[in-house]
Design a protein around this motif. Structure first.
Motif, PDB file in Angstrom:
ATOM      1  N   ASN A   1      74.855 -31.781  20.561  1.00 38.28           N
ATOM      2  CA  ASN A   1      73.977 -32.129  19.439  1.00 38.28           C
ATOM      3  C   ASN A   1      74.519 -31.506  18.159  1.00 38.28           C
ATOM      4  OD1 ASN A   1      71.442 -33.574  20.393  1.00 38.28           O
ATOM      5  ND2 ASN A   1      71.555 -31.865  21.831  1.00 38.28           N
ATOM      6  N   ASP A   2      74.544 -32.288  17.073  1.00 34.96           N
ATOM      7  CA  ASP A   2      74.949 -31.731  15.768  1.00 34.96           C
ATOM      8  C   ASP A   2      74.341 -32.595  14.665  1.00 34.96           C
ATOM      9  OD1 ASP A   2      78.134 -30.415  14.500  1.00 34.96           O
ATOM     10  OD2 ASP A   2      76.044 -30.074  13.907  1.00 34.96           O
ATOM     11  N   TYR A   3      74.389 -32.064  13.428  1.00 35.05           N
ATOM     12  CA  TYR A   3      73.824 -32.760  12.279  1.00 35.05           C
ATOM     13  C   TYR A   3      74.948 -33.245  11.375  1.00 35.05           C
ATOM     14  CZ  TYR A   3      69.503 -30.652  13.874  1.00 35.05           C
ATOM     15  OH  TYR A   3      68.435 -30.275  14.633  1.00 35.05           O
ATOM     16  N   LEU A   4      74.817 -34.488  10.931  1.00 32.14           N
ATOM     17  CA  LEU A   4      75.812 -35.077  10.033  1.00 32.14           C
ATOM     18  C   LEU A   4      75.315 -34.909   8.599  1.00 32.14           C
ATOM     19  CD1 LEU A   4      78.242 -37.220  11.164  1.00 32.14           C
ATOM     20  CD2 LEU A   4      77.166 -38.492   9.344  1.00 32.14           C
ATOM     21  N   ILE A   5      76.183 -34.359   7.736  1.00 34.55           N
ATOM     22  CA  ILE A   5      75.810 -34.054   6.354  1.00 34.55           C
ATOM     23  C   ILE A   5      76.351 -35.150   5.440  1.00 34.55           C
ATOM     24  CG2 ILE A   5      76.106 -32.371   4.477  1.00 34.55           C
ATOM     25  CD1 ILE A   5      76.302 -30.228   6.721  1.00 34.55           C
TER      26      ILE A   5
ATOM     27  N   LEU B   1      71.593 -37.229   9.433  1.00 31.89           N
ATOM     28  CA  LEU B   1      71.577 -37.794  10.783  1.00 31.89           C
ATOM     29  C   LEU B   1      71.724 -36.669  11.803  1.00 31.89           C
ATOM     30  CD1 LEU B   1      73.999 -40.875  10.490  1.00 31.89           C
ATOM     31  CD2 LEU B   1      71.584 -40.976  11.050  1.00 31.89           C
ATOM     32  N   GLN B   2      70.931 -36.777  12.878  1.00 26.11           N
ATOM     33  CA  GLN B   2      71.180 -35.916  14.036  1.00 26.11           C
ATOM     34  C   GLN B   2      71.931 -36.761  15.067  1.00 26.11           C
ATOM     35  OE1 GLN B   2      67.779 -34.661  16.351  1.00 26.11           O
ATOM     36  NE2 GLN B   2      68.911 -32.992  17.300  1.00 26.11           N
TER      37      GLN B   2
ATOM     38  N   ASN C   1      67.572 -40.764  12.296  1.00 24.42           N
ATOM     39  CA  ASN C   1      67.446 -40.702  10.842  1.00 24.42           C
ATOM     40  C   ASN C   1      66.512 -39.556  10.473  1.00 24.42           C
ATOM     41  OD1 ASN C   1      67.012 -41.094   8.115  1.00 24.42           O
ATOM     42  ND2 ASN C   1      66.461 -43.266   8.289  1.00 24.42           N
ATOM     43  N   LEU C   2      67.058 -38.555   9.780  1.00 24.33           N
ATOM     44  CA  LEU C   2      66.261 -37.377   9.429  1.00 24.33           C
ATOM     45  C   LEU C   2      65.583 -37.516   8.069  1.00 24.33           C
ATOM     46  CD1 LEU C   2      68.805 -34.643  10.601  1.00 24.33           C
ATOM     47  CD2 LEU C   2      66.795 -35.471  11.832  1.00 24.33           C
ATOM     48  N   THR C   3      65.837 -38.606   7.361  1.00 25.25           N
ATOM     49  CA  THR C   3      65.303 -38.756   5.988  1.00 25.25           C
ATOM     50  C   THR C   3      64.030 -39.578   6.000  1.00 25.25           C
ATOM     51  OG1 THR C   3      66.421 -40.839   5.443  1.00 25.25           O
ATOM     52  CG2 THR C   3      67.722 -38.824   5.244  1.00 25.25           C
TER      53      THR C   3
ATOM     54  N   GLY D   1      63.113 -41.706  10.569  1.00 27.33           N
ATOM     55  CA  GLY D   1      62.735 -41.073  11.830  1.00 27.33           C
ATOM     56  C   GLY D   1      63.167 -41.820  13.076  1.00 27.33           C
ATOM     57  N   GLU D   2      63.788 -42.971  12.926  1.00 27.35           N
ATOM     58  CA  GLU D   2      64.149 -43.791  14.090  1.00 27.35           C
ATOM     59  C   GLU D   2      65.380 -43.228  14.798  1.00 27.35           C
ATOM     60  OE1 GLU D   2      65.290 -47.779  13.139  1.00 27.35           O
ATOM     61  OE2 GLU D   2      65.362 -48.418  15.235  1.00 27.35           O
ATOM     62  N   THR D   3      65.375 -43.325  16.131  1.00 26.05           N
ATOM     63  CA  THR D   3      66.529 -42.952  16.958  1.00 26.05           C
ATOM     64  C   THR D   3      67.100 -44.208  17.596  1.00 26.05           C
ATOM     65  OG1 THR D   3      65.583 -40.781  17.467  1.00 26.05           O
ATOM     66  CG2 THR D   3      67.304 -41.593  18.932  1.00 26.05           C
TER      67      THR D   3
END
Lengths: 183, 243
Positions: A59-63, A77-78, A106-108, A146-148
């Motif tokens: 698991n990681d976060y995309l900047i 994005l996660q 989607n984290l936004t 918020g969708e995966t």
């Protein structure tokens, strides 16, 4: 009693009539070993029945790294990467080996449309990394807030013979080079 | 359950024969009395007669019914006919290929019989015909090439399912009170469905355990529908017993 023996004879004939042993085989047309002559379903072989072995998960976060973009330098994005091993019994089912399943969240609070991303994950032992490169003919990434979604098809497939484990410390490289945010 | 049906059928017939015998013990006390029903069990006797009298150019017998049963209502002459043919063989050749051949034929029908004089009986009828043939082969081969072992498991099945109708005529000679010898001919219209399936599973097992075993499965399925009309000549000879 007079007609009882006649009834027994007729009954014996009818029972003999149904004495043919039914032919066993796979009657499912979608199975690998479909048998057009079979009368009783038995022993169907399917590719999906090959067991999936879970290896490691990442698991990681995309900047967002595009200057001037909405959410610049924010985690947008996660990314979750599941490393799996599947050994098919028959070659018709596909190549046995390891595959990746990539999902993005989607984290936004904005909708993300037409996104293309790339990233690298180093191997846990030795040199090298898994490079998740964009497949130009694959679908774009479109996500509601918020969708995966499963985004595996947006990347070229990794070599199934590569089963080395990934590090769990994060991307060694990642970039967003396409996509817009819609409020 | 299906595999026990032939045994159940035979047991049922034996029970019927037991009741028949007990009925006939009383009937024999009055031999002039005409029975309401007569039962005939006939067996195809061509093979037996071939053992006794051999003709080099005797024609092939294409009548599949080795066993016949007829129930006759003597007052009206109406009859119920049934015929049954069965063949099952399993052979393993020198290459360990196992071949299983099974043939089943059944007919059920209604008809009419009439006595033409003292010793000749003639009959006509209409039958419903059903049958199934199955030819199955199993072959296993293993070859050791030192660096790998190649093994294959191959099966093939050919199944013919058929049903139809036929008009039949029969002629019997009463050679004794309880014995008849006769023949029959028929015109048959049969619809058949023939299916073929072949499955070959092939495994290549490397001598090095670090290398992966590869396996392939090859399947062939074919289906063919056909309709035939044919005349079965009066070549089969049936030896019958009347109860």
């Amino acid at each position: 009693m007079k007609y009882l023996n006649n009834i027994f004879f007729l009954l014996g004939i009818v029972v003999l009539m149904s004495s043919c042993e039914k032919i066993e085989g796979c009657t499912d047309e979608n199975a690998l070993n479909y048998d057009i002559t079979a009368e009783v379903n038995k022993g169907c072989i399917y590719c999906d029945s090959a067991p999936i072995e879970e290896l490691n998960t990442f698991n990681d976060y995309l900047i967002e790294n595009r200057p001037g973009a909405e959410f610049f330098q924010d985690s947008v994005l996660q990314i979750r990467i599941e490393h799996q091993r599947r050994d098919y019994e028959f070659q018709q089912c596909g190549q046995s080996g390891c595959t990746f399943n990539v999902t993005a969240t989607n984290l936004t609070d904005f909708s993300m449309l037409g996104f293309r991303i790339q990233f690298e994950v180093p191997l846990d032992q030795g040199f090298g990394s898994y490079f998740f490169q964009v497949n130009g003919t694959g679908p774009f990434i479109d996500l509601e807030p918020g969708e995966t979604k499963d985004i595996t098809a947006t990347f070229f497939q990794q070599n199934p013979m590569s089963c080395a484990e990934m590090v769990d410390t994060g991307f060694s490289f990642s970039t967003i080079f396409n996509g817009i945010y819609i409020e | 359950m299906m595999k026990n049906f032939p045994l159940i059928g035979v047991i049922t017939l034996v029970i019927a024969l037991f009741f028949m015998n007990s009925t006939n013990v009383r009937a024999q006390a009055d031999s002039n009395r005409v029975h309401t029903f007569d039962h005939f069990i006939s067996l195809q006797g061509n093979e037996l007669l071939r053992q006794i009298v051999s003709f080099d150019d005797s024609p092939d017998v294409r009548n599949p019914y080795l066993f016949k049963y007829t129930l006759r209502h003597n007052n009206t002459g109406f009859v119920f006919n049934a015929g049954f043919g069965f063949s099952d063989s399993k052979v393993t050749d020198e290459n360990d290929v196992e071949t299983h051949v099974e043939m089943n034929d059944l007919r059920l029908g209604l008809g009419y019989q009439k006595k033409l004089g003292r010793v000749i009986e003639a009959g006509v009828g209409i039958d419903y015909l059903v049958g199934r043939d199955r030819i199955e082969t199993i072959s296993i081969s293993v070859q050791d090439f030192q660096s790998f072992i190649d093994s294959s498991y191959a099966t093939s099945k050919q199944v013919n399912r058929r049903s139809g109708f036929g008009l039949q005529g029969s002629l019997s000679f009463v050679i004794a009170k309880w014995i008849t010898v006769g023949t029959e001919f028929s015109i048959q219209y049969i619809k058949a469905e023939e299916g073929f399936n072949a499955i070959n599973k092939r495994y290549s097992i490397p001598a090095n355990p670090d290398n992966q075993t590869t396996a392939t499965i090859t399947v062939v399925n074919e289906k063919d529908d056909r309709t035939t009309s044919e005349i079965i000549l009066p070549v089969a000879i049936f030896i019958g017993v009347r109860f």
